[in-house]
Design a protein around this motif. Structure first.
Motif, PDB file in Angstrom:
ATOM      1  N   ASN A 123     -23.097  79.374  30.367  1.00 48.40           N
ATOM      2  CA  ASN A 123     -23.543  78.061  29.913  1.00 48.40           C
ATOM      3  C   ASN A 123     -22.783  76.885  30.496  1.00 48.40           C
ATOM      4  O   ASN A 123     -23.182  75.740  30.280  1.00 48.40           O
ATOM      5  CB  ASN A 123     -23.453  77.992  28.384  1.00 48.40           C
ATOM      6  CG  ASN A 123     -24.372  78.991  27.710  1.00 48.40           C
ATOM      7  OD1 ASN A 123     -25.432  79.314  28.233  1.00 48.40           O
ATOM      8  ND2 ASN A 123     -23.963  79.504  26.571  1.00 48.40           N
ATOM      9  N   LEU A 124     -21.693  77.155  31.210  1.00 58.56           N
ATOM     10  CA  LEU A 124     -20.921  76.058  31.786  1.00 58.56           C
ATOM     11  C   LEU A 124     -20.581  76.301  33.254  1.00 58.56           C
ATOM     12  O   LEU A 124     -20.989  75.526  34.118  1.00 58.56           O
ATOM     13  CB  LEU A 124     -19.631  75.839  30.974  1.00 58.56           C
ATOM     14  CG  LEU A 124     -18.664  74.763  31.482  1.00 58.56           C
ATOM     15  CD1 LEU A 124     -19.346  73.407  31.575  1.00 58.56           C
ATOM     16  CD2 LEU A 124     -17.428  74.683  30.590  1.00 58.56           C
ATOM     17  N   THR A 150     -27.653  71.439  27.359  1.00 56.01           N
ATOM     18  CA  THR A 150     -26.579  71.699  26.415  1.00 56.01           C
ATOM     19  C   THR A 150     -27.232  72.233  25.139  1.00 56.01           C
ATOM     20  O   THR A 150     -28.180  72.996  25.205  1.00 56.01           O
ATOM     21  CB  THR A 150     -25.735  70.431  26.139  1.00 56.01           C
ATOM     22  OG1 THR A 150     -26.533  69.449  25.461  1.00 56.01           O
ATOM     23  CG2 THR A 150     -25.201  69.848  27.432  1.00 56.01           C
ATOM     24  N   ARG A 167     -21.189  74.270  25.792  1.00 53.30           N
ATOM     25  CA  ARG A 167     -22.173  73.184  25.824  1.00 53.30           C
ATOM     26  C   ARG A 167     -21.487  71.818  25.749  1.00 53.30           C
ATOM     27  O   ARG A 167     -21.911  70.862  26.408  1.00 53.30           O
ATOM     28  CB  ARG A 167     -23.153  73.336  24.667  1.00 53.30           C
ATOM     29  CG  ARG A 167     -23.834  74.679  24.563  1.00 53.30           C
ATOM     30  CD  ARG A 167     -24.757  74.999  25.702  1.00 53.30           C
ATOM     31  NE  ARG A 167     -25.580  76.173  25.411  1.00 53.30           N
ATOM     32  CZ  ARG A 167     -26.598  76.582  26.151  1.00 53.30           C
ATOM     33  NH1 ARG A 167     -26.919  75.919  27.246  1.00 53.30           N
ATOM     34  NH2 ARG A 167     -27.292  77.656  25.830  1.00 53.30           N
ATOM     35  N   MET A 170     -20.255  71.081  29.091  1.00 54.79           N
ATOM     36  CA  MET A 170     -21.324  70.641  29.991  1.00 54.79           C
ATOM     37  C   MET A 170     -21.682  69.178  29.758  1.00 54.79           C
ATOM     38  O   MET A 170     -21.966  68.434  30.702  1.00 54.79           O
ATOM     39  CB  MET A 170     -22.558  71.528  29.812  1.00 54.79           C
ATOM     40  CG  MET A 170     -23.722  71.154  30.721  1.00 54.79           C
ATOM     41  SD  MET A 170     -23.309  71.170  32.486  1.00 54.79           S
ATOM     42  CE  MET A 170     -23.450  72.923  32.855  1.00 54.79           C
ATOM     43  N   ALA A 171     -21.653  68.733  28.504  1.00 55.58           N
ATOM     44  CA  ALA A 171     -21.935  67.329  28.218  1.00 55.58           C
ATOM     45  C   ALA A 171     -20.881  66.425  28.851  1.00 55.58           C
ATOM     46  O   ALA A 171     -21.195  65.373  29.405  1.00 55.58           O
ATOM     47  CB  ALA A 171     -21.993  67.103  26.710  1.00 55.58           C
ATOM     48  N   ALA A 190     -28.173  65.001  30.545  1.00 55.45           N
ATOM     49  CA  ALA A 190     -28.289  66.280  29.848  1.00 55.45           C
ATOM     50  C   ALA A 190     -29.205  66.135  28.645  1.00 55.45           C
ATOM     51  O   ALA A 190     -29.433  65.031  28.151  1.00 55.45           O
ATOM     52  CB  ALA A 190     -26.912  66.773  29.393  1.00 55.45           C
ATOM     53  N   ALA A 192     -29.920  67.968  24.692  1.00 59.20           N
ATOM     54  CA  ALA A 192     -29.301  68.811  23.665  1.00 59.20           C
ATOM     55  C   ALA A 192     -30.359  69.219  22.645  1.00 59.20           C
ATOM     56  O   ALA A 192     -30.496  68.584  21.593  1.00 59.20           O
ATOM     57  CB  ALA A 192     -28.156  68.063  22.980  1.00 59.20           C
ATOM     58  N   THR A 249     -26.422  62.298  27.126  1.00 61.37           N
ATOM     59  CA  THR A 249     -26.931  63.555  26.569  1.00 61.37           C
ATOM     60  C   THR A 249     -27.927  63.194  25.488  1.00 61.37           C
ATOM     61  O   THR A 249     -27.578  62.573  24.491  1.00 61.37           O
ATOM     62  CB  THR A 249     -25.802  64.419  25.982  1.00 61.37           C
ATOM     63  OG1 THR A 249     -24.920  64.830  27.038  1.00 61.37           O
ATOM     64  CG2 THR A 249     -26.375  65.657  25.304  1.00 61.37           C
TER      65      THR A 249
END
Length: 287
Positions: A123-124, A150, A167, A170-171, A190, A192, A249
């Protein structure tokens, strides 16, 4: 089933643009690929399952769109470099949707280092490798837009701490890349999503499976999102209409992360959903 994707965006919006969607073999990624193709994009989907990718590519071709696929693991740095190099040699990559990922439910105390590392890699780290290579090998010269995936971690992610950590990372990576890459005319944003009625729900068992049909009661809009509602947000962030938006995000959770048990939301029959995806399938757990 309708004949083709019913997008809220104008026809031909992405005509002549190549957009890469990771995790395009199922779920939200599949839906995004369909909408982009319906809007004229030349779509490239990737993932680890050749069968899933071929199936989605065939669907898009049957609907009159253009789609190619590449099977590899985004956690493999050398594979990412090679695949991006091959794709960039065919022309500029105008958009990247960093959708691939995955996790498993577990309390913090039950997560092993191996499990934690695997979820962070999914996820990253994998998303980082994809955006770095697409920037270095294409967007640095030609510009473009990136949308990272995310999740709704605004109040933590109890039961999925490994995913929440990845997540959130990632943000923050999205913000930093947006700042560093603006000079090259590259925007990085991004999304979410909260709870989405997608095929991924059918991968869970036990207590999580039993909880899924009850999730709507914890959403102020009193329903789950459709895949198309997440896809339309992603498509907007890729579009010229978002040309002055970078480093954000976008929360897509129906208000689930707002309020508290002290002030419960008012119950109702559920807000009207939007679902332009003509090939959407309701997850078995919600039937």
């Amino acid at each position: 089933m309708a004949a083709r994707y019913d997008s809220v965006f104008r026809p031909g919006l992405f005509e002549g643009r190549r957009v890469w969607v990771t995790g395009g073999g199922s779920g939200i990624g599949r839906c995004v690929a369909h909408e982009l193709a319906a809007l004229g994009a030349e779509v490239l989907i990737s993932g680890r399952s050749e069968d899933k990718l071929q199936r989605v590519a065939d669907e898009i071709t049957q609907d009159g769109g253009h789609c190619r696929w590449r099977a590899f693991d985004i956690r493999d740095e050398e594979a990412v470099k090679a695949q991006v190099a091959d794709a960039a040699a065919e022309g500029p990559i105008a958009g990247l949707v960093n959708n691939a990922g995955g996790q498993f439910p577990s309390p913090v105390m039950g997560i092993s280092k191996r499990g934690f590392d695997a979820v962070v890699a999914n996820n990253l780290t994998g998303g980082f490798l994809m955006m770095r290579e697409v920037f270095v090998q294409s967007m640095q010269q030609h510009g473009g837009a990136i949308v990272n995936m995310t999740a709704d971690f605004r109040n933590g992610m109890p039961g999925m701490a490994h995913s929440g950590a990845a997540r959130a990372g990632m943000a923050n990576l999205t913000q930093t890349a947006a700042y560093e890459w603006a000079h090259a005319h590259v925007r990085v944003n991004a999304v979410a999503p909260g709870w989405v009625a997608s095929s991924g729900m059918d991968t869970y068992g036990g207590a999580v499976k039993a909880m899924i049909p009850k999730l709507r009661h914890h959403v102020p809009l009193r329903r789950l999102a459709t895949e198309a509602e997440v896809a339309s947000a992603i498509v907007f962030l890729l579009s010229p209409g978002a040309s002055f938006i970078t480093g954000v995000t976008l929360q897509i959770d129906g208000g689930a992360s707002l309020g508290s048990a002290i002030y419960p939301s008012i119950d109702h029959a559920g807000s009207p959903p939007y679902d332009g995806f003509h090939r959407a399938v309701t997850p078995e757990v919600l039937k």
